[in-house]
Scaffold this motif. Structure first.
Motif, PDB file in Angstrom:
ATOM      1  N   ARG A 282       0.825  -1.223   0.000  1.00 36.23           N
ATOM      2  CA  ARG A 282       0.000   0.000   0.000  1.00 36.23           C
ATOM      3  C   ARG A 282       0.851   1.260   0.000  1.00 36.23           C
ATOM      4  N   ARG A 283       1.883   1.281   0.837  1.00 38.87           N
ATOM      5  CA  ARG A 283       2.736   2.472   0.912  1.00 38.87           C
ATOM      6  C   ARG A 283       3.536   2.668  -0.368  1.00 38.87           C
ATOM      7  N   THR A 284       3.911   1.577  -1.004  1.00 35.97           N
ATOM      8  CA  THR A 284       4.609   1.679  -2.283  1.00 35.97           C
ATOM      9  C   THR A 284       3.666   2.237  -3.347  1.00 35.97           C
ATOM     10  N   GLU A 285       2.457   1.718  -3.409  1.00 33.70           N
ATOM     11  CA  GLU A 285       1.465   2.182  -4.380  1.00 33.70           C
ATOM     12  C   GLU A 285       1.102   3.647  -4.154  1.00 33.70           C
ATOM     13  N   ASP A 286       1.033   4.071  -2.889  1.00 29.96           N
ATOM     14  CA  ASP A 286       0.690   5.460  -2.551  1.00 29.96           C
ATOM     15  C   ASP A 286       1.857   6.423  -2.739  1.00 29.96           C
ATOM     16  N   GLY A 287       3.049   5.899  -3.004  1.00 36.95           N
ATOM     17  CA  GLY A 287       4.230   6.736  -3.152  1.00 36.95           C
ATOM     18  C   GLY A 287       4.855   7.145  -1.843  1.00 36.95           C
ATOM     19  N   ARG A 288       4.423   6.536  -0.742  1.00 34.72           N
ATOM     20  CA  ARG A 288       4.972   6.884   0.566  1.00 34.72           C
ATOM     21  C   ARG A 288       6.204   6.058   0.926  1.00 34.72           C
ATOM     22  N   LEU A 289       6.483   5.027   0.147  1.00 33.12           N
ATOM     23  CA  LEU A 289       7.650   4.187   0.383  1.00 33.12           C
ATOM     24  C   LEU A 289       8.511   4.212  -0.873  1.00 33.12           C
ATOM     25  N   ARG A 290       9.739   4.643  -0.723  1.00 30.68           N
ATOM     26  CA  ARG A 290      10.640   4.768  -1.862  1.00 30.68           C
ATOM     27  C   ARG A 290      11.682   3.647  -1.813  1.00 30.68           C
ATOM     28  N   TRP A 291      11.776   2.937  -2.898  1.00 30.31           N
ATOM     29  CA  TRP A 291      12.711   1.822  -3.018  1.00 30.31           C
ATOM     30  C   TRP A 291      13.969   2.291  -3.736  1.00 30.31           C
TER      31      TRP A 291
END
Length: 65
Positions: A15-24
């Motif tokens: 969810r955080r990746t999809e929302d842009g809140r988690l950067r890989w």
């Protein structure tokens, strides 16, 4: 047997990746991505397997040590 805490962690990461809140970030290892947090980091690795089910994914959690 499914560990529900691991499933919850994976859902939150997704969810955080999809929302842009988690950067890989790309790591030095091919196919390995990392997200860093205070005191720990999470890595995801994609292994292209030869099976019909598709690639395998591995989740690693590192503490500061």
């Amino acid at each position: 047997m499914v560990d529900h805490k691991v499933v919850q962690l994976l859902v939150r990461i997704h969810r955080r990746t999809e929302d842009g809140r988690l950067r890989w970030e790309v790591t030095a290892e091919d196919g390995v991505y990392q997200a860093a947090f205070p005191g720990y980091a999470v890595q995801i690795e994609c292994i292209n397997s030869q099976s019909q089910r598709g690639p395998d994914y591995y989740l690693r959690i590192f503490d500061e040590q």
